[in-house]
Design an enzyme around this catalytic site. Structure first.
Site, PDB file in Angstrom:
ATOM      1  N   LYS A 114       0.811  -1.215   0.000  1.00 31.03           N
ATOM      2  CA  LYS A 114       0.000   0.000   0.000  1.00 31.03           C
ATOM      3  C   LYS A 114       0.851   1.275   0.000  1.00 31.03           C
ATOM      4  O   LYS A 114       0.389   2.329  -0.392  1.00 31.03           O
ATOM      5  CB  LYS A 114      -0.972  -0.034   1.163  1.00 31.03           C
ATOM      6  CG  LYS A 114      -2.005  -1.143   0.959  1.00 31.03           C
ATOM      7  CD  LYS A 114      -3.081  -1.148   1.992  1.00 31.03           C
ATOM      8  CE  LYS A 114      -4.172  -2.156   1.657  1.00 31.03           C
ATOM      9  NZ  LYS A 114      -3.746  -3.551   1.894  1.00 31.03           N
TER      10      LYS A 114
HETATM   11  C1  LIG Z   1      -4.460  -4.590   1.496  1.00 32.06           C
HETATM   12  C2  LIG Z   1      -3.738  -5.857   1.342  1.00 32.06           C
HETATM   13  C3  LIG Z   1      -4.175  -6.842   0.451  1.00 32.06           C
HETATM   14  C4  LIG Z   1      -5.440  -6.701  -0.351  1.00 32.06           C
HETATM   15  O1  LIG Z   1      -5.425  -5.607  -1.188  1.00 32.06           O
HETATM   16  P1  LIG Z   1      -6.714  -5.222  -2.056  1.00 32.06           P
HETATM   17  O2  LIG Z   1      -6.588  -3.782  -2.363  1.00 32.06           O
HETATM   18  O3  LIG Z   1      -7.852  -5.567  -1.225  1.00 32.06           O
HETATM   19  O4  LIG Z   1      -6.633  -6.014  -3.266  1.00 32.06           O
HETATM   20  C5  LIG Z   1      -3.403  -7.966   0.320  1.00 32.06           C
HETATM   21  N1  LIG Z   1      -2.289  -8.155   1.032  1.00 32.06           N
HETATM   22  C6  LIG Z   1      -1.851  -7.250   1.897  1.00 32.06           C
HETATM   23  C7  LIG Z   1      -0.621  -7.529   2.688  1.00 32.06           C
HETATM   24  C8  LIG Z   1      -2.549  -6.066   2.080  1.00 32.06           C
HETATM   25  O5  LIG Z   1      -2.101  -5.154   2.936  1.00 32.06           O
END
Ligand SMILES: *Cc1c(COP(=O)(O)O)cnc(C)c1O
Length: 465
Positions: A114
């Site tokens: 993210k």
């Molecule tokens: C947020 C997150 C996901 C899922 O991401 P999406 O935007 O829901 O596809 C997967 N793995 C990790 C480690 C995350 O932080």
């Protein structure tokens, strides 16, 4: 570039508007009116470019004229540099065997993918607010990684206050501490008595309360914010550039909960990157996999799993996909989402389901299988995967046997879920040096009931330090 709502009623906005707004006022999500696309020659020309250079090529058409070229370049160079991402490739590829690769997206400040979007979004907020002397209130819900990444992106910024909700007791210690040890006057952490979906519903209710929204200048950082999706499109292209696209096709396996990261892959495909298949890799919160298998998008109960960042049963970004599957008919999407709100489920038309199945595969992977995969990859290729990544690795097996590179997105560093990883394979992942004192730092957060009025009065009145 203009942006329209998936429910067809909200006003059309430019990139600055969608970045500062998040959710559309008709309850829908903003999408570009037209997705730009690259020719094969343009994709070929990306080979050998840095991450920031490819980011500029991919992002520029979405930004249009809302940011001047020099500022955009500077922000991209600052974001995708070794000051922010602790790996010279920014998003390095690790080869597991002849055909299989891992795309490591966890070298940013909070060790999860993210950071790719939020580090950039924080700079966009600065850029747009400085120009207008505006104040923003960021309100978000996190099942773990969004929160810390958003907080890192906003901490210390002059015109931004961030309120971050997390489900009390349902995020890992590392995840909680990455949020609650950021002690800054513009950062407010709130533990809600409830699940992630409760937190997300509270955030949605605040956004749908238009007078509250205007009063406090509410802005979203959840993956409903278009700018986040856009930033995530970039690493599909850097991977393509590294692995021989457009002259080779690629397939990606994407651990997903909210359909954000995989939707970015879908956009990359729309933009001309030759992606054969995108695999929806879910844990036992499997609304997306069930949708692809049965054609019915139906809410289920949320289960706590070893991959808590995907413990989600309503995938907000799926609405963007539905919009395309409904031939971009906003009124039809609005009817569907109203029905979903009422009945908790909707059924795709057979054409829509057929189209989705051409693009996507899906697999749900439970905790037992996740642990088994972690152990297998350590034993067979010496690769230590976190539980989310392990789900992606397992789902990669659904891809056809061909020579197209298969790439799993590694969404978190194994240390973020260290106890689960250690229990699965006996290897204890280590905190990187810049975080080695995380467990000694002071924490600060508030606890609140699952109650919109209480949350709103907190945001209105501010928190005395
Ligand atoms: C947020 C997150 C996901 C899922 O991401 P999406 O935007 O829901 O596809 C997967 N793995 C990790 C480690 C995350 O932080």
């Amino acid at each position: 570039m203009k942006y329209i709502s998936t429910r067809g009623e909200a006003e059309t906005l430019d990139f600055e508007g969608v970045t500062l707004t998040g959710l559309a006022r008709d309850g829908g999500l903003y999408v570009p009116e037209m997705v730009p696309s690259f020719s094969h020659d343009e994709i070929r020309a990306m080979a050998g470019n840095t991450y920031a250079e490819i980011a500029y090529r991919v992002i520029k058409p979405f930004v249009g004229t809302t940011i001047d070229n020099a500022s955009l370049k500077r922000m991209l160079e600052e974001t995708y540099s070794t000051d922010t991402f602790r790996h010279p490739a920014v998003a390095p590829l690790v080869q597991l065997n002849e055909r299989d690769w891992v795309l490591e997206l966890f070298h940013g400040p909070t060790l999860a993918f993210k950071d790719f979007a939020l580090q950039l979004l924080g700079r966009f907020f600065d850029h747009f607010t400085a120009r207008k002397e505006r104040k923003l209130t960021i309100l978000g819900a996190t099942s773990g990684d969004t929160g810390s990444a958003a907080i890192e992106a906003c901490r210390g910024r002059d015109n931004v206050t961030i309120y971050m909700l997390h489900p009390k007791g349902r995020v890992s210690d590392v995840q909680r501490r990455q949020m609650t040890t950021v002690i800054e006057p513009n950062v407010v952490n709130i533990a809600i008595d409830g699940t992630f979906d409760d937190c997300q519903a509270l955030v949605k209710e605040c956004f749908n309360d238009l007078s509250f929204r205007d009063e406090v200048g509410l802005t979203a950082v959840n993956s409903i914010n278009w700018a986040r999706v856009m930033a995530q499109v970039v690493y599909y292209f850097t991977t393509g550039a590294a692995l021989g696209a457009p002259d080779r096709t690629l397939s990606f396996s994407v651990p997903t909960g909210n359909f954000g990261d995989i939707y970015a892959g879908y956009i990359a495909r729309q933009m001309g990157l030759p992606i054969e298949k995108l695999v929806i890799a879910t844990n036992s919160n499997d609304i997306l996999a069930r949708t692809l298998q049965t054609g019915t998008y139906g809410r289920g109960d949320v289960h706590a799993t070893l991959s808590p960042s995907m413990d989600i049963q309503v995938s907000s970004n799926f609405e963007r996909m539905m919009f395309d599957l409904a031939s971009r008919d906003g009124a039809a999407v609005k009817r569907s989402m109203d029905a979903f709100g009422r009945d908790g489920s909707i059924t795709l038309t057979s054409e829509a389901l057929e189209t989705a199945r051409q693009i996507f595969n899906a697999l749900q992977v439970d905790d037992e299988a996740t642990k088994h995969v972690i152990k297998t990859y350590v034993d067979t290729c010496g690769y230590l995967a976190d539980p989310h990544t392990a789900i992606g690795l397992k789902a990669m097996e659904t891809l056809p046997e061909n020579n197209a590179p298969h790439i799993t997105l590694a969404t978190a560093h194994p240390v973020k879920f260290g106890s689960a990883v250690e229990a699965a394979c006996g290897v204890k992942p280590k905190l990187p040096e810049h975080m080695s004192d995380l467990f000694d730092r002071k924490e600060a957060y508030l606890t609140l009931a699952n109650d919109k009025a209480a949350l709103q009065s907190l945001v209105r009145d501010g928190v005395s330090p």
